[in-house]
Design a protein around this motif. Structure first.
Motif, mmCIF file in Angstrom:
data_model
loop_
_atom_site.group_PDB
_atom_site.id
_atom_site.type_symbol
_atom_site.label_atom_id
_atom_site.label_comp_id
_atom_site.label_asym_id
_atom_site.label_seq_id
_atom_site.Cartn_x
_atom_site.Cartn_y
_atom_site.Cartn_z
ATOM 1 N N VAL A 203 25.200 -26.303 27.448
ATOM 2 C CA VAL A 203 24.510 -25.980 27.120
ATOM 3 C C VAL A 203 22.245 -25.402 27.589
ATOM 4 C CG1 VAL A 203 25.859 -28.219 28.479
ATOM 5 C CG2 VAL A 203 24.447 -26.868 29.504
ATOM 6 N N VAL A 204 21.883 -25.713 26.693
ATOM 7 C CA VAL A 204 20.312 -25.727 26.552
ATOM 8 C C VAL A 204 19.878 -26.385 27.330
ATOM 9 C CG1 VAL A 204 18.591 -24.345 25.193
ATOM 10 C CG2 VAL A 204 20.963 -24.132 24.592
ATOM 11 N N PHE A 205 18.886 -26.043 28.294
ATOM 12 C CA PHE A 205 17.257 -26.704 28.494
ATOM 13 C C PHE A 205 16.202 -25.984 28.149
ATOM 14 C CE2 PHE A 205 20.651 -27.365 31.441
ATOM 15 C CZ PHE A 205 20.519 -28.601 31.883
ATOM 16 N N LYS B 262 18.731 -30.457 38.425
ATOM 17 C CA LYS B 262 20.187 -31.292 39.361
ATOM 18 C C LYS B 262 21.375 -31.086 38.085
ATOM 19 C CE LYS B 262 17.575 -34.779 42.221
ATOM 20 N NZ LYS B 262 18.406 -36.273 42.546
ATOM 21 N N LEU B 263 20.872 -31.149 37.054
ATOM 22 C CA LEU B 263 22.067 -31.370 35.340
ATOM 23 C C LEU B 263 22.855 -30.204 35.230
ATOM 24 C CD1 LEU B 263 19.814 -33.440 33.527
ATOM 25 C CD2 LEU B 263 21.983 -34.633 34.747
ATOM 26 N N VAL B 264 20.923 -28.529 35.971
ATOM 27 C CA VAL B 264 21.863 -27.833 35.381
ATOM 28 C C VAL B 264 23.288 -27.356 36.835
ATOM 29 C CG1 VAL B 264 20.840 -25.165 36.073
ATOM 30 C CG2 VAL B 264 19.530 -26.571 34.759
ATOM 31 N N LYS B 265 22.738 -27.705 37.630
ATOM 32 C CA LYS B 265 23.573 -27.720 38.724
ATOM 33 C C LYS B 265 25.035 -27.668 38.349
ATOM 34 C CE LYS B 265 23.620 -27.217 43.597
ATOM 35 N NZ LYS B 265 23.409 -27.446 45.340
ATOM 36 N N ASP B 266 24.520 -28.853 38.175
ATOM 37 C CA ASP B 266 26.152 -30.091 37.704
ATOM 38 C C ASP B 266 26.928 -29.668 36.770
ATOM 39 O OD1 ASP B 266 25.532 -31.773 39.655
ATOM 40 O OD2 ASP B 266 24.821 -32.807 37.658
ATOM 41 N N GLU B 267 26.611 -28.151 35.345
ATOM 42 C CA GLU B 267 26.811 -27.984 34.758
ATOM 43 C C GLU B 267 27.462 -26.295 34.675
ATOM 44 O OE1 GLU B 267 27.432 -29.615 32.025
ATOM 45 O OE2 GLU B 267 26.338 -31.364 32.100
ATOM 46 N N GLY C 249 11.013 -22.644 40.452
ATOM 47 C CA GLY C 249 11.324 -23.789 40.977
ATOM 48 C C GLY C 249 12.735 -23.672 41.501
ATOM 49 N N LEU C 250 13.111 -23.582 39.692
ATOM 50 C CA LEU C 250 14.733 -24.062 39.668
ATOM 51 C C LEU C 250 15.592 -22.921 40.110
ATOM 52 C CD1 LEU C 250 17.680 -25.148 38.258
ATOM 53 C CD2 LEU C 250 17.191 -23.629 36.428
ATOM 54 N N HIS C 251 14.946 -21.511 40.561
ATOM 55 C CA HIS C 251 15.826 -20.821 41.313
ATOM 56 C C HIS C 251 15.590 -21.277 42.177
ATOM 57 C CE1 HIS C 251 16.057 -16.562 43.087
ATOM 58 N NE2 HIS C 251 16.878 -16.460 42.035
#
Length: 394
Positions: A102-104, A143-148, A166-168
């Motif tokens: 998936v791509v964000f 949260k969605l990144v972590k779920d994937e 922030g994500l890191h």
């Protein structure tokens, strides 16, 4: 709990809101239209995860595994023309999607508000292509990144350096199947000011018919002189203006509608936590004259060994030429230098806070602007603009 006492120390990355286990932190616009965290003290359990996750409070100096820089052009001309620069994002996205990932990225929603979204197919990538000089609303993207990732899927996340940090910080560990790409960021403009701009131009164009917005459209004059364009579903141009006359772009490049933290950005460093850093390559003619086709070229710095290995597999997707890293970085001051506040900033946001539309007073279409617009368009049509631009830059 996290408290914002100095707004220059908050990027609005939303790591705190995403990590909060009691969902007591929400991102709201302040009186300048920028997103900041607001804590519901009644729900707060005082775990301090928000403070521990903040990438500004817990700033760590990253160390890149490599510093190789390439100039890149996507081999698919249609994709490159649709991209802001050379189409690097699309090539990396294809790598991930081919592996059921998936791509964000940042996109416009149905109300033309910039926010981060997710897609799992090639058709959806069009939403993320192109620069948006407005701070995107992250929402629950981390949260969605972590779920994937927990589903063992490949993930590509693109954003500004502060969003990547922030994500890191939110994730708290490395993931083999996570690819991070930041964009060299000049600064970010206020989402509230963007809303006022839409209201301003909406007096003369049917905003309800707009289906595509480009901050840097190359279709008319090419890469050297891009336009902000609004198009309808049939592809017809509803609105178009260049950087010398577009009020929103002028508020951006003059550092007027800029977020306070951008004047003291903590993340303008060469070494970064991302796998890749991408930026424009206007000086492609200095590297390879055969690539100087005015359709767009990207610089791409590789920071990780994972990024380097992935890039080796993309030679069918992109034309890649390694260049001197120091020269490449020197060509883009925004990589390490912060924006300098404009003298107009205070009166600009004073008017914004009053509820009046700032564009009825600031960045008007003066005689000087009209002359510059005419000169740029004429010089672009006869093919001289890029040469004059290069002479002026030295």
């Amino acid at each position: 709990m996290i408290e914002i006492n100095d707004k220059s120390q908050c990027t609005g990355c939303a790591a705190c809101a995403n990590v909060c286990p009691s969902n007591c932190i929400s991102m709201f616009q302040d009186d300048e239209g920028f997103y900041y965290p607001v804590v519901d003290s009644e729900k707060c359990i005082h775990c301090e995860l928000c403070i521990k996750t903040c990438p500004v409070i817990n700033r760590r100096t990253p160390e890149s595994e490599t510093r190789k820089v390439y100039i890149c052009q996507n081999v698919d001309l249609k994709i490159r023309k649709d991209s802001t620069s050379g189409g690097v994002f699309s090539a990396l996205s294809k790598y991930v999607l081919d592996r059921n990932g998936v791509v964000f990225g940042a996109e416009f929603d149905r109300n033309s508000i910039v926010r981060h979204g997710m897609c799992d197919n090639t058709a959806g990538l069009k939403r993320f292509r192109g620069s948006k000089y407005v701070q995107s609303f992250i929402g629950s993207s981390y949260k969605l990144v972590k779920d994937e990732l927990n589903k063992d899927r490949w993930v590509l996340f693109t954003g500004t350096p502060c969003q990547i940090e922030g994500l890191h910080s939110y994730l708290g560990k490395e993931y083999k199947k996570l690819i991070l790409m930041d964009i060299v960021c000049y600064s970010i403009s206020s989402p509230g000011v963007w809303r006022q701009f839409l209201d301003y131009v909406g007096k003369n164009i049917p905003l309800d018919k707009v289906s595509c917005i480009k901050f840097r459209d190359k279709s008319k004059y090419g890469y050297e002189y891009t336009l902000m364009t609004f198009r309808d579903k049939e592809g017809k141009t509803i609105y178009s203006s260049g950087p010398e006359s577009n009020p929103m772009l002028r508020s951006f490049v003059s550092n007027t509608s800029t977020r306070p933290s951008c004047y003291a950005c903590k993340f303008k460093t060469i070494d970064r936590v991302s796998d890749y850093t991408a930026w424009d390559c206007y000086n492609v003619y200095k590297y390879n004259k055969n690539l100087d086709d005015n359709l767009g070229t990207s610089h791409l710095m590789v920071h990780s060994s994972k990024g380097l290995e992935i890039l080796k597999t993309l030679k069918r997707e992109m034309s890649l030429y390694q260049v001197n890293a120091e020269e490449a970085v020197a060509s883009e001051p925004a990589m390490t230098q912060c924006a300098v506040p404009s003298d107009m900033r205070k009166p600009f946001f004073k008017m914004y806070r009053s509820g009046n539309n700032v564009f009825t007073r600031f960045f008007q279409d003066t005689k000087r602007v009209k002359v510059e617009r005419l000169l740029r368009s004429v010089l672009s049509r006869i093919g001289l603009y890029k040469y004059i631009k290069r002479l002026m830059k030295g």
